[in-house]
Enzyme design. Structure first.
Site, mmCIF file in Angstrom:
data_model
loop_
_atom_site.group_PDB
_atom_site.id
_atom_site.type_symbol
_atom_site.label_atom_id
_atom_site.label_comp_id
_atom_site.label_asym_id
_atom_site.label_seq_id
_atom_site.Cartn_x
_atom_site.Cartn_y
_atom_site.Cartn_z
ATOM 1 N N LYS A 40 0.832 -1.205 0.000
ATOM 2 C CA LYS A 40 0.000 0.000 0.000
ATOM 3 C C LYS A 40 0.864 1.251 0.000
ATOM 4 O O LYS A 40 0.433 2.316 -0.463
ATOM 5 C CB LYS A 40 -0.966 -0.010 1.182
ATOM 6 C CG LYS A 40 -0.324 -0.142 2.563
ATOM 7 C CD LYS A 40 0.068 1.178 3.181
ATOM 8 C CE LYS A 40 0.774 0.943 4.503
ATOM 9 N NZ LYS A 40 1.212 2.193 5.153
ATOM 10 N N ASP A 59 -5.634 -0.048 5.491
ATOM 11 C CA ASP A 59 -4.328 0.601 5.533
ATOM 12 C C ASP A 59 -4.093 1.431 4.269
ATOM 13 O O ASP A 59 -3.488 2.506 4.311
ATOM 14 C CB ASP A 59 -3.235 -0.462 5.688
ATOM 15 C CG ASP A 59 -1.990 0.070 6.384
ATOM 16 O OD1 ASP A 59 -1.912 1.289 6.611
ATOM 17 O OD2 ASP A 59 -1.100 -0.735 6.687
ATOM 18 N N ASN A 65 4.759 8.421 2.908
ATOM 19 C CA ASN A 65 4.730 8.039 1.494
ATOM 20 C C ASN A 65 3.910 9.031 0.679
ATOM 21 O O ASN A 65 4.320 9.450 -0.403
ATOM 22 C CB ASN A 65 4.171 6.622 1.354
ATOM 23 C CG ASN A 65 5.079 5.600 2.001
ATOM 24 O OD1 ASN A 65 6.079 5.207 1.445
ATOM 25 N ND2 ASN A 65 4.742 5.185 3.220
#
Length: 341
Positions: free
Chosen positions: A188, A241, A253
């Site tokens: 993810k 998530d 991120n």
């Protein structure tokens, strides 16, 4: 009351250490740097979480043996590029059957191992688990409600971690699907980089929704091919998530992706974020896994081209949008029952 070591003094390890102290456990944190351990002992403030004073009962050390030996639970909380080297330092002091749970997300470049797999390789006699889900240290440390997954093939281990961490604001579920939980948590981050790039380029909610939806499809396609369970990817450590990491400014991120979308290079973006951006490391590993398992990952491939081949994000997005026409895999015409309307 358990004796617990938290290995690593970053934001996530610190948030969990505070939670464990508040749950009544005896907690010691290990840092690889004696100066950092001394400063934390003196101030009880983590520099990246400056508004929270840590419990006086929380202790700090740079001595690995002091941290690990004879503890009921060891929580591995170092950044993923340092998991292997830190585990090697830990191994001499880990006893047979000792519980070690990783709270780090990432796939090791080169070996393509998850964090729990690395720990199992280096400490084969330990009992290993993973704790993962849609969690930000900045929220956990101030007691905002959170849900997470304790995964282990050993049911007793999964339930032990559940019992140690769970409290009225930190709900812990258990799962035997360690691989699925770890792949969801690792992959993810790559999709979150893409979501951040889209934000940095000024795209709207439509593209964010498309990236999240197609992103979980990519993650599931690879993870299930590797042996993970579909239900896991639809749960907290998968779609849960992914949503939080693509949407929140707490996400390193996403923040790195925003900077790249604004025209900054990968190295410059990582320096500005100031912490390890796990998705950069997992992006390479994900492509290697895709080749190994013969799985198509168009979003992940696009992220790699931007990160490592210097391609323009806008050009790559246009290519993604203009890929060959196809049906959404959720439903195909061939699968319709006879007479369906």
């Amino acid at each position: 009351m358990a004796q617990i070591a938290v290995i690593g003094c970053g934001t996530w390890g610190t948030a969990l250490a505070r939670l464990l102290c508040n749950n009544g456990h005896v907690v010691i944190m290990w840092s690889p740097f004696a100066k950092e351990a001394e400063a934390l002992s003196r101030t009880h403030i983590q520099p990246n979480l400056p508004d929270v004073v840590l419990p006086e009962s929380l202790t700090f050390t740079a001595d690995m043996e002091e941290a690990v030996r004879a503890k009921d639970l060891v929580v591995m909380a170092v950044a993923s590029p340092f998991t292997r080297s830190t585990a090697v330092k830990m191994a001499p002091f880990v006893e047979k059957g000792q519980r070690v749970v990783t709270v780090t997300k990432g796939i090791e470049d080169g070996t393509l191992l998850t964090q729990a797999e690395i720990l199992g390789e280096i400490m084969p006699d330990a009992t290993i688990g993973a704790l993962s889900g849609p969690t930000h240290a900045e929220e956990v440390i101030i007691g905002l409600p959170t849900a997470i997954i304790s995964a282990s093939i050993d049911r007793e281990m999964a339930e032990y971690v559940q019992s140690v961490f769970m409290n009225p604001v930190f709900r812990v579920y258990t799962s035997p699907d360690v691989l699925g939980v770890e792949l969801g948590g690792s992959l993810k981050n790559v999709i979150a980089l893409a979501a951040g790039m889209a934000d940095g380029m000024g795209y709207g909610d439509n593209v964010k929704a498309a990236l999240i939806t197609r992103g979980i499809h990519e993650i599931g396609r690879l993870a299930i091919r590797m042996g993970a369970k579909h239900q896991t990817l639809q749960g907290l450590s998968g779609i849960g998530d992914l949503i939080v990491t693509c949407a929140s400014m707490h996400s390193r991120n996403r923040r790195a992706g925003i900077l790249i979308g604004q025209g900054k290079g990968m190295d410059e973006a990582m320096r500005e974020v100031g912490q390890v951006v796990e998705g950069v490391y997992s992006a390479k590993a994900a492509i290697a896994l895709a080749k190994k398992y013969d799985v198509e990952l168009p979003i992940t491939e696009a992220v790699n081209r931007i990160l490592f081949e210097g391609e323009n994000p806008g050009d790559v997005v246009r290519e993604l949008m203009m890929r060959d026409r196809k049906s959404e895999d959720a439903l195909s015409y061939e699968d319709l029952p006879e007479g369906w309307r």
